[in-house]
Design a protein around this motif. Structure first.
Motif, PDB file in Angstrom:
ATOM      1  N   LYS A 107    -137.933   1.567  30.020  1.00 54.71           N
ATOM      2  CA  LYS A 107    -139.294   2.065  30.226  1.00 54.71           C
ATOM      3  C   LYS A 107    -140.250   0.887  30.322  1.00 54.71           C
ATOM      4  O   LYS A 107    -140.179  -0.047  29.513  1.00 54.71           O
ATOM      5  N   GLU A 108    -141.120   0.913  31.313  1.00 55.12           N
ATOM      6  CA  GLU A 108    -142.116  -0.151  31.456  1.00 55.12           C
ATOM      7  C   GLU A 108    -143.123  -0.087  30.305  1.00 55.12           C
ATOM      8  O   GLU A 108    -143.400   0.972  29.760  1.00 55.12           O
ATOM      9  N   GLY A 109    -143.665  -1.246  29.976  1.00 55.29           N
ATOM     10  CA  GLY A 109    -144.653  -1.296  28.909  1.00 55.29           C
ATOM     11  C   GLY A 109    -144.642  -2.643  28.222  1.00 55.29           C
ATOM     12  O   GLY A 109    -143.897  -3.561  28.598  1.00 55.29           O
TER      13      GLY A 109
ATOM     14  N   VAL B 243    -141.800  -4.762  33.360  1.00 48.31           N
ATOM     15  CA  VAL B 243    -142.513  -4.360  34.576  1.00 48.31           C
ATOM     16  C   VAL B 243    -141.514  -3.893  35.636  1.00 48.31           C
ATOM     17  O   VAL B 243    -140.302  -4.046  35.485  1.00 48.31           O
ATOM     18  N   SER B 244    -142.040  -3.352  36.708  1.00 51.04           N
ATOM     19  CA  SER B 244    -141.189  -2.945  37.832  1.00 51.04           C
ATOM     20  C   SER B 244    -140.627  -4.185  38.527  1.00 51.04           C
ATOM     21  O   SER B 244    -141.145  -5.302  38.356  1.00 51.04           O
TER      22      SER B 244
ATOM     23  N   LEU C  60    -143.410 -12.744  27.560  1.00 51.66           N
ATOM     24  CA  LEU C  60    -142.107 -12.839  28.211  1.00 51.66           C
ATOM     25  C   LEU C  60    -142.010 -11.636  29.148  1.00 51.66           C
ATOM     26  O   LEU C  60    -142.068 -10.488  28.691  1.00 51.66           O
ATOM     27  N   VAL C  61    -141.890 -11.872  30.439  1.00 50.17           N
ATOM     28  CA  VAL C  61    -141.907 -10.794  31.438  1.00 50.17           C
ATOM     29  C   VAL C  61    -140.496 -10.576  31.973  1.00 50.17           C
ATOM     30  O   VAL C  61    -139.824 -11.531  32.385  1.00 50.17           O
TER      31      VAL C  61
ATOM     32  N   GLU D  86    -143.586 -10.545  41.960  1.00 49.07           N
ATOM     33  CA  GLU D  86    -144.933 -11.122  42.088  1.00 49.07           C
ATOM     34  C   GLU D  86    -145.193 -12.124  40.973  1.00 49.07           C
ATOM     35  O   GLU D  86    -145.771 -13.190  41.204  1.00 49.07           O
ATOM     36  N   TRP D  87    -144.780 -11.757  39.775  1.00 50.08           N
ATOM     37  CA  TRP D  87    -144.997 -12.645  38.619  1.00 50.08           C
ATOM     38  C   TRP D  87    -144.246 -13.953  38.807  1.00 50.08           C
ATOM     39  O   TRP D  87    -144.785 -15.031  38.519  1.00 50.08           O
ATOM     40  N   ILE D  88    -142.995 -13.875  39.275  1.00 46.16           N
ATOM     41  CA  ILE D  88    -142.217 -15.092  39.505  1.00 46.16           C
ATOM     42  C   ILE D  88    -142.923 -16.000  40.512  1.00 46.16           C
ATOM     43  O   ILE D  88    -143.041 -17.217  40.304  1.00 46.16           O
TER      44      ILE D  88
END
Length: 382
Positions: A226-228, A252-253, A180-181, A259-261
């Protein structure tokens, strides 16, 4: 052996057993005694409340047992003390009523504040629906740029590791095929529900744990700072593979999220199924083998022999070798009062057609039925 020697021997043996237990624990487990590092405001409040309560309980423990220990040592008959004969002391009764009440208020105030904040799901930046299945999660992005993106997230740990035929990986039972992003510093509202039994969507680093109940929609939220990659598990005993149902959230940022979308929507467009297309048997069987491995093999086994009587064999099964409509209905709708889950909400028409074609073609069945997605679509409409 005298009675005294026997007691001494038993005492030494008890200490040895205790020492072995402690050293065995040290050899086989990391001595992690705290909560995961919080990365959301909710998790931070929980962490601070946990720390406060730990020190408060420690202070109570020291105070109570300090008084008890002092009384046991200093107020003995050998020291000339006699047992008191009084009863009913109003002052003492007031003290031991007021002090616990004050302690409860000290606990209730921060606990209520944390609970109210944890339930505030208003004004989210993104809303995601998480549906629990036995035993995987289905995600659907409801709002934002990713609206319409949906997928199934299933355990990615190889079966040979689970069966102890290979060394366990770094994230054994805690990795999935699709994360899940979400973007960092965005409020994400998670709607939870279930297609079968009660599950629970839980990520400790977010301070989130919410039940997914059939027929109900519940919600929770998080805002990762925090990213991770953050891992959790289904935290409700939900059946045979309860321990094989992890949750993985990748933060993610905003740029990477965009980009992922784009990648997801491109893949969805490329993989869009044509309901009117007629597929050859070999196409169906090749796709069905992958669908079977991801969804059916854990119960019915890669060999199709199953684990009778709970998980019946598919190799030579009367259902598999019978009318294909009955076979399709069981895969679509499941079988009541058994462990057979319904896959109609999890799999597409093509996936269901493919896996049924594979099962009817594999092992000793060899029926060579080329089942088309249109047949599955027609059954859904009934």
């Amino acid at each position: 052996m005298t009675r005294g020697t026997f007691k001494k021997f038993v005492g030494i043996e008890a200490w040895l057993v205790l020492a072995l237990a402690l050293f065995a624990g040290a050899a086989n487990a990391a001595w992690d005694i705290n909560l995961q590092e919080p990365v959301t405001s909710t998790a931070r409040r929980i962490y601070e409340l946990h720390t406060f309560l730990t020190w408060l309980i420690f202070a109570i423990f020291v105070g109570v047992f300090g008084v008890v220990t002092y009384s046991l040592i200093m107020h003995t008959r050998k020291r000339g003390h006699k047992a008191a004969t009084f009863h009913d002391n109003t002052t003492i009764e007031i003290v031991w009523t007021v002090i616990p009440a004050i302690i409860l208020v000290m606990i209730a105030f921060p606990a209520t504040k944390a609970l109210v904040a944890a339930r505030d799901t208003s004004q989210p930046d993104i809303t995601v629906k998480a549906t629990g299945y036995q035993w995987k999660w289905g995600y659907e992005y409801m709002t934002g740029d990713a609206a319409g993106v949906k997928f199934i997230s299933a355990l990615a740990t190889p079966q040979n590791q689970i069966r102890e035929n290979a060394p366990k990986g770094e994230h054994y039972l805690l990795e999935v095929d699709r994360h899940l992003v979400v973007p960092v510093n965005k409020k994400v509202r998670v709607l939870t529900t279930s297609a079968d039994v009660i599950h629970a969507w839980s990520v400790p680093a977010f301070g989130v744990k919410t039940d997914a109940v059939p027929g109900f929609v519940r919600d929770t939220w998080f805002k990762a700072e925090k990213e991770g990659i953050y891992r959790g598990q289904c935290s409700e005993l939900c059946g045979k593979d309860h321990g094989f149902m992890p949750v993985v959230v990748e933060v993610v940022s905003e740029a990477k999220y965009a980009e992922w979308i784009a990648e997801q929507k491109k893949a969805m467009a490329a993989g869009a199924e044509d309901p009117n297309k007629t597929y050859a048997l070999d196409e169906l069987v090749a796709r069905g083998e992958k669908v079977y491995a991801a969804n059916c093999a854990a119960c019915h086994q890669p060999t199709g022999k199953g684990l009778p009587p709970v998980f019946p064999a598919l190799d030579g099964s009367a259902i598999v070798k019978g009318p294909k409509e009955n076979h399709l209905k069981i895969v679509l709708n499941g079988k009541p009062n058994t462990a057979m889950a319904a896959f109609g909400a999890q799999l597409s028409d093509l996936d269901i057609a493919s896996v049924v074609a594979y099962e009817r073609h594999a092992w000793s069945n060899q029926l060579n039925d080329a089942i088309q997605p249109a047949e599955v679509k027609a059954l859904r409409a009934k």
